[in-house]
Design an enzyme around this catalytic site. Structure first.
Site, mmCIF file in Angstrom:
data_model
loop_
_atom_site.group_PDB
_atom_site.id
_atom_site.type_symbol
_atom_site.label_atom_id
_atom_site.label_comp_id
_atom_site.label_asym_id
_atom_site.label_seq_id
_atom_site.Cartn_x
_atom_site.Cartn_y
_atom_site.Cartn_z
ATOM 1 N N HIS A 77 28.875 18.980 51.671
ATOM 2 C CA HIS A 77 30.209 18.989 51.077
ATOM 3 C C HIS A 77 30.063 19.479 49.633
ATOM 4 O O HIS A 77 29.405 18.837 48.827
ATOM 5 C CB HIS A 77 30.783 17.562 51.109
ATOM 6 C CG HIS A 77 32.215 17.460 50.720
ATOM 7 N ND1 HIS A 77 32.679 17.734 49.460
ATOM 8 C CD2 HIS A 77 33.305 17.109 51.440
ATOM 9 C CE1 HIS A 77 33.987 17.544 49.416
ATOM 10 N NE2 HIS A 77 34.384 17.169 50.607
ATOM 11 N N HIS A 89 29.999 8.407 45.025
ATOM 12 C CA HIS A 89 29.813 9.171 43.802
ATOM 13 C C HIS A 89 29.948 8.287 42.572
ATOM 14 O O HIS A 89 30.777 7.378 42.524
ATOM 15 C CB HIS A 89 30.909 10.260 43.763
ATOM 16 C CG HIS A 89 30.704 11.304 42.714
ATOM 17 N ND1 HIS A 89 31.736 12.062 42.205
ATOM 18 C CD2 HIS A 89 29.593 11.732 42.083
ATOM 19 C CE1 HIS A 89 31.276 12.914 41.318
ATOM 20 N NE2 HIS A 89 29.973 12.722 41.214
ATOM 21 N N GLU A 109 38.410 10.451 36.727
ATOM 22 C CA GLU A 109 39.279 11.052 37.735
ATOM 23 C C GLU A 109 40.548 10.225 37.937
ATOM 24 O O GLU A 109 40.494 9.095 38.427
ATOM 25 C CB GLU A 109 38.535 11.164 39.067
ATOM 26 C CG GLU A 109 37.208 11.917 38.974
ATOM 27 C CD GLU A 109 36.406 11.838 40.264
ATOM 28 O OE1 GLU A 109 36.920 11.300 41.254
ATOM 29 O OE2 GLU A 109 35.252 12.310 40.262
ATOM 30 N N TYR A 117 45.057 11.196 52.324
ATOM 31 C CA TYR A 117 43.828 11.710 51.709
ATOM 32 C C TYR A 117 42.667 11.290 52.601
ATOM 33 O O TYR A 117 42.565 10.122 52.990
ATOM 34 C CB TYR A 117 43.683 11.144 50.304
ATOM 35 C CG TYR A 117 42.435 11.582 49.574
ATOM 36 C CD1 TYR A 117 42.170 12.935 49.371
ATOM 37 C CD2 TYR A 117 41.528 10.658 49.071
ATOM 38 C CE1 TYR A 117 41.029 13.341 48.706
ATOM 39 C CE2 TYR A 117 40.387 11.063 48.401
ATOM 40 C CZ TYR A 117 40.143 12.404 48.222
ATOM 41 O OH TYR A 117 39.013 12.816 47.568
ATOM 42 N N HIS A 154 39.386 6.419 38.768
ATOM 43 C CA HIS A 154 37.958 6.135 38.775
ATOM 44 C C HIS A 154 37.381 6.726 37.498
ATOM 45 O O HIS A 154 37.176 7.937 37.391
ATOM 46 C CB HIS A 154 37.300 6.745 40.017
ATOM 47 C CG HIS A 154 37.942 6.303 41.294
ATOM 48 N ND1 HIS A 154 38.502 7.182 42.196
ATOM 49 C CD2 HIS A 154 38.129 5.067 41.800
ATOM 50 C CE1 HIS A 154 39.000 6.509 43.216
ATOM 51 N NE2 HIS A 154 38.783 5.228 43.002
ATOM 52 N N HIS A 200 32.773 5.245 43.429
ATOM 53 C CA HIS A 200 33.910 5.411 44.321
ATOM 54 C C HIS A 200 33.480 6.248 45.520
ATOM 55 O O HIS A 200 32.398 6.823 45.533
ATOM 56 C CB HIS A 200 35.099 6.054 43.595
ATOM 57 C CG HIS A 200 34.782 7.352 42.918
ATOM 58 N ND1 HIS A 200 34.137 7.431 41.707
ATOM 59 C CD2 HIS A 200 35.016 8.640 43.288
ATOM 60 C CE1 HIS A 200 33.994 8.692 41.348
ATOM 61 N NE2 HIS A 200 34.514 9.457 42.303
#
Length: 439
Positions: A293, A336, A342, A351, A366, A372
């Site tokens: 990703h 992450h 963010e 989402y 976050h 998160h």
């Protein structure tokens, strides 16, 4: 204006438009006497000596210059805050955990766009030209004979419920959910709803003006293309003798005055500083066609750079409909901890990393180095799902990503929308490690 609105195409283009033929001077910017006895006025969105590729300015030809105004008086709107210090003075704090909000409730009392702005989180310093503020707008009546000008920063509007009619000094934009509007610093505008009560998000950018990101090895095409940004054509309001209240954001405070005429009186203009709209359906997504990703930076629409190359004052990032095709890959965003902070909102649908608790009209935060990632339900599904090509459809999430940590305001923490059980979404993630020893 009657009939469909007309637009000019391009980000940062040198536009030229006149509502009355012959109103634009030819061959010069400031003639001794402008056509139709209009006043020439320059609006500079960057320093005079900014590099040519980054320089933004426009010449306006108007019925009265902006200096025709009475003294300003303080205007009280306690929910619109700027910078980290104002957020903290409001009763905000900087908690070290992830935060999420349910959809922010529309007002029952009559509120227009100005009075319906609510700051959720802010960072940076207005006077130092750093940072951003993340707001929601919640309004149910038109601004009518009012105008707003923000001398502290440009405003990026992301509608979530209801179309917006945005009248600016340079013309009119109509913006629907799925589109965004970018309004330059220092330019007057008025926002009205076209479909009843309206809700959406605002990024108030105090740093360098938003621009298109560099494409690097992507090449010369992709992401948001310049031609898909639309600027208005000149359209003045023929209400010269109708009084108008002007609300001004200046130095982190609001002020107001009354004009004896409409400030939307620009008959012609030319230049590169203009309001813009953009339809996110035109965004060309880039993604992996093999494995893994990629970083979310591949979804950047606009960026406000800082003095540190590659570390933005703010990136505006979207997560639109797209195909997922990667092999042997956990396809939702990975777990992450990020240097950048963010702030996310959801315009439409779901989402993929938070399929249940994150709803349109809500938000999440976050901050830098706050862990998160997908909730337990999303993890289990993505870990065992067949890896056939899959289309994510009917979805649009976005992110205001900043190098500075956001301070949630008192409204954000105590206004009734905070999800106090947000952390529970990760509670089902179990230790499944089994040590395999050799025989």
């Amino acid at each position: 204006m009657n009939g469909p609105l007309r637009y000019q195409s391009g980000f940062g283009n040198e536009f030229a438009t006149e509502a009355v033929e012959g109103a634009l001077p030819r061959g010069r910017n400031s003639p001794q006497r402008a056509p139709f006895d209009l006043y020439a006025e320059l609006v500079s969105g960057t320093a005079f000596t900014a590099p040519r590729a980054e320089n933004r300015r426009s010449w306006l030809y108007r019925r009265r210059p902006s200096v025709v105004a009475a003294a300003y008086r303080p205007y009280e709107q306690p929910h619109w805050l700027s910078g980290a210090q104002q957020a903290m003075r409001s009763g905000g704090v900087l908690p070290p955990e992830p935060l999420r909000w349910a959809p922010f409730e529309l007002p029952s009392a009559p509120l227009d766009f100005v009075d319906g702005l609510r700051t959720v989180a802010a960072n940076g310093d207005v006077e130092m030209h750093t940072g951003i503020a993340a707001h929601v707008y919640l309004f149910n009546r038109p601004m009518a004979k009012r105008a707003l000008v923000n001398a502290d920063g440009e405003m990026l509007l992301v509608p979530q419920q209801g179309r917006l009619a945005i009248r600016t000094e340079l013309g009119v934009l109509e913006v629907k959910p799925g589109e965004i509007a970018l309004l330059p610093r220092g330019m007057l505008f008025r926002v009205d709803g076209l479909d009843g009560p309206s809700r959406g998000y605002v990024c108030e950018n105090h740093g360098a003006p938003f621009r298109l990101p560099e494409l690097g090895p992507i090449g010369s095409n992709g992401l948001a293309n310049a031609r898909d940004f639309l600027a208005p054509v000149a359209a003045y309001e023929d209400a010269a003798d109708v009084a108008c209240e002007v609300v001004k954001r200046f130095g982190g405070r609001l002020w107001h005055t009354t004009l004896a005429y409409s400030p939307f009186d620009v008959v012609a203009w030319h230049g590169s500083l203009s309001p813009l709209k953009y339809d996110t359906a035109n965004f060309m997504t880039i993604g992996s066609i093999s494995f893994d990703h990629p970083d979310p930076s591949i979804f950047t629409v606009l960026t406000s750079p800082s003095d540190t190359p590659g570390t933005a004052n703010c990136d505006f990032v979207i997560f639109p409909p797209r195909w997922l095709v990667a092999e042997d890959t956990f396809r939702p965003p990975w777990y992450h901890r990020n240097l950048m902070s963010e702030f996310m909102g959801l315009v439409l649908g779901r989402y993929d990393a938070k399929p249940e608790g994150f709803r349109p009209g809500g938000a999440s935060l976050h901050n830098g180095m706050v862990p998160h990632g997908p909730d337990a339900q999303a993890f289990e599904k993505a870990s065992s799902a067949p890896l056939a090509p899959h289309k994510l459809d009917d979805t649009l999430a976005f992110m205001f990503e900043s190098r500075y940590r956001f301070i949630p305001t008192a409204f954000a923490l105590h206004g009734g929308s905070l999800d106090s059980a947000y952390a529970d979404c990760w509670g089902g993630l179990q230790d499944k490690f089994v040590e395999r020893r050799g025989a």
